[in-house]
Design an enzyme around this catalytic site. Sequence first.
Site, PDB file in Angstrom:
ATOM      1  N   GLU A 287      -9.561  -5.310  -3.563  1.00 24.24           N
ATOM      2  CA  GLU A 287      -8.839  -4.303  -2.794  1.00 24.24           C
ATOM      3  C   GLU A 287      -9.753  -3.319  -2.050  1.00 24.24           C
ATOM      4  O   GLU A 287      -9.571  -3.058  -0.864  1.00 24.24           O
ATOM      5  CB  GLU A 287      -7.919  -3.496  -3.734  1.00 24.24           C
ATOM      6  CG  GLU A 287      -6.750  -4.251  -4.289  1.00 24.24           C
ATOM      7  CD  GLU A 287      -5.547  -4.281  -3.361  1.00 24.24           C
ATOM      8  OE1 GLU A 287      -5.672  -3.836  -2.196  1.00 24.24           O
ATOM      9  OE2 GLU A 287      -4.493  -4.752  -3.803  1.00 24.24           O
TER      10      GLU A 287
ATOM     11  N   HIS B  54      -8.091  -5.395   0.732  1.00 28.68           N
ATOM     12  CA  HIS B  54      -6.811  -4.707   0.929  1.00 28.68           C
ATOM     13  C   HIS B  54      -6.179  -5.123   2.261  1.00 28.68           C
ATOM     14  O   HIS B  54      -6.801  -5.023   3.315  1.00 28.68           O
ATOM     15  CB  HIS B  54      -7.072  -3.204   0.920  1.00 28.68           C
ATOM     16  CG  HIS B  54      -5.851  -2.353   0.881  1.00 28.68           C
ATOM     17  ND1 HIS B  54      -5.127  -2.151  -0.264  1.00 28.68           N
ATOM     18  CD2 HIS B  54      -5.222  -1.624   1.847  1.00 28.68           C
ATOM     19  CE1 HIS B  54      -4.115  -1.327  -0.016  1.00 28.68           C
ATOM     20  NE2 HIS B  54      -4.149  -1.006   1.265  1.00 28.68           N
TER      21      HIS B  54
ATOM     22  N   SER C 224       0.837  -1.189   0.000  1.00 29.77           N
ATOM     23  CA  SER C 224       0.000   0.000   0.000  1.00 29.77           C
ATOM     24  C   SER C 224       0.882   1.252   0.000  1.00 29.77           C
ATOM     25  O   SER C 224       1.637   1.469  -0.936  1.00 29.77           O
ATOM     26  CB  SER C 224      -0.951  -0.041   1.199  1.00 29.77           C
ATOM     27  OG  SER C 224      -1.958   0.930   1.068  1.00 29.77           O
TER      28      SER C 224
END
Length: 535
Positions: free
Chosen positions: A348, A444, A225
């Site tokens: 995600e 995510h 990320s």
Amino acid sequence: MQPHSRLVRTMIIRTVAAAVCAVALIVSGTPAQAQPRPGRATARLDSGWVRGAAGAGVTVFSGIPYAAPPTGDRRFAPPAAPEPWIGNRDATAPSPSCPQPGGFDAGGVRVAGQEDCLYLDAVVPRRSGHRRLPVIVWLHGGGMITGAAGQYDATRLASRGDAIVITANYRLGALGFLATPALDAGGVDSGNYGLLDQHAVLRWVRTNAAALGGDPGRVTLAGQSAGARSACAHLAAPAARGLFARAILQSGPCAVPFLSRAEADRNGETALAEVGCAGAADPAGCLRALPVADLAALLPDFGVPAARRPERWGPVAGTTYLPEQPIAALRRGSAAGVDLLLGTTRDESRSFVLTGYPNLTAEGYAAELRAVFGDDADAVRETYPAAESPSPVIALATVQTDRTYACPGMITARTASRYSRVYAYEFAEDSGLMAGGQPMGATHGWDLPFLWTLRMPQAGYPDPTTAQARLSDTMIDYWTAFAHRGRPASPGAPQWPAFGPRSTVLGLSTEAIRPVAFADDHRCAFWAAIERQER
């Protein structure tokens, strides 16, 4: 910058819900004597000796300063070398986190961490012999406003993969990324202090890898990320060339634009006004005199829906350290010869959307598309009809996943593969988690516990099944083989083809490890057409 591009960049940084050199001291001895050995938890670094703790097949050195405390006059300044020390420094306490929001109460933002935070932790396999090991440098995620090195226990990754793993803190939020001309000095643009901290970590590793038994020529820069986005910046930064040979980008495509210097300066002007320094005769002095909590509390506006929330803090392009956008630099071959392993999770954006739009209706879905995409909203709704998803909120999450993660990931892979070996994946294992009665899927951050033992109780990840434990072993094998040789491999597991003319993406799940029709599944041709229309 087109509004859709700004929205793409905005979405990529949000991981708050998922979270969280000095003059060397000369000591006589041979390199072999300075390396950790079984039963010996000491190492000689350039700043002095450290004493770590022996663990399960590893030696852990924690709380090693890689830079001087960024306090006082060093606040809002490039990192400086740490002071050398005499004697054996205790390196058994985890690195303290950098200042960040630790929650909210009636009094506002609670701040966790401390400003003296530029430390790293090193996990070194305990072994005999003198073969140099690869080094993995991990940059944590957290949207550039949260996260810490201590959240990632690398024992399994290091011991199974026979690799040294470094996790490091870097300045966050305004303390790491506030840009204003008042803070520019010595030919260095303000706004990228956090990036410069990470650069200092890489320089530290180049100097000290051998003392830990590592190979300074086999450094892999990895992150997830915001950490992957940071790694994109270093792939593009001329000053970072040669500091790492490989990179791993998890859920942070380089094709999503960073803040421009003009945008970052506007954010800086707003921040100066919020803390009462806008009209000061010495704005820099005013900022450096503020309580650290006042700066750590300068957060994005969480009252704005996630898809429309403007980016506030993050790396700044068009600066001395990062002269251009990462994808533009990759197109020019800035990272030529740097092997890449990159990918995304299948779902995600569900962790953001399901919590941000708990009661979204079909009408609300259409309205949100209009607010985000304007004239392109009808085309998006026709391509992603709410009726074909389990719910309108899942439809919106799918739009955002494809637009802000999956397809920019394909662009990143294709661009980098012109100059380097690239291996692409999609993590598709279902988490079994629910939010608002909706399935989170492979959301995510769900890939993280397959590589790390996480110290993030707030994440709420379930204990792995037997099949998931096997997948975890395979992923660790793939990741660390890449660090060793530049090619991911695992005994008994399918071969991982390089990303090339066929744009091969390897799907990773307990159901199967095999190539998937990634670009088709995520409708990347549609998003490419939308991009062309924007231009």
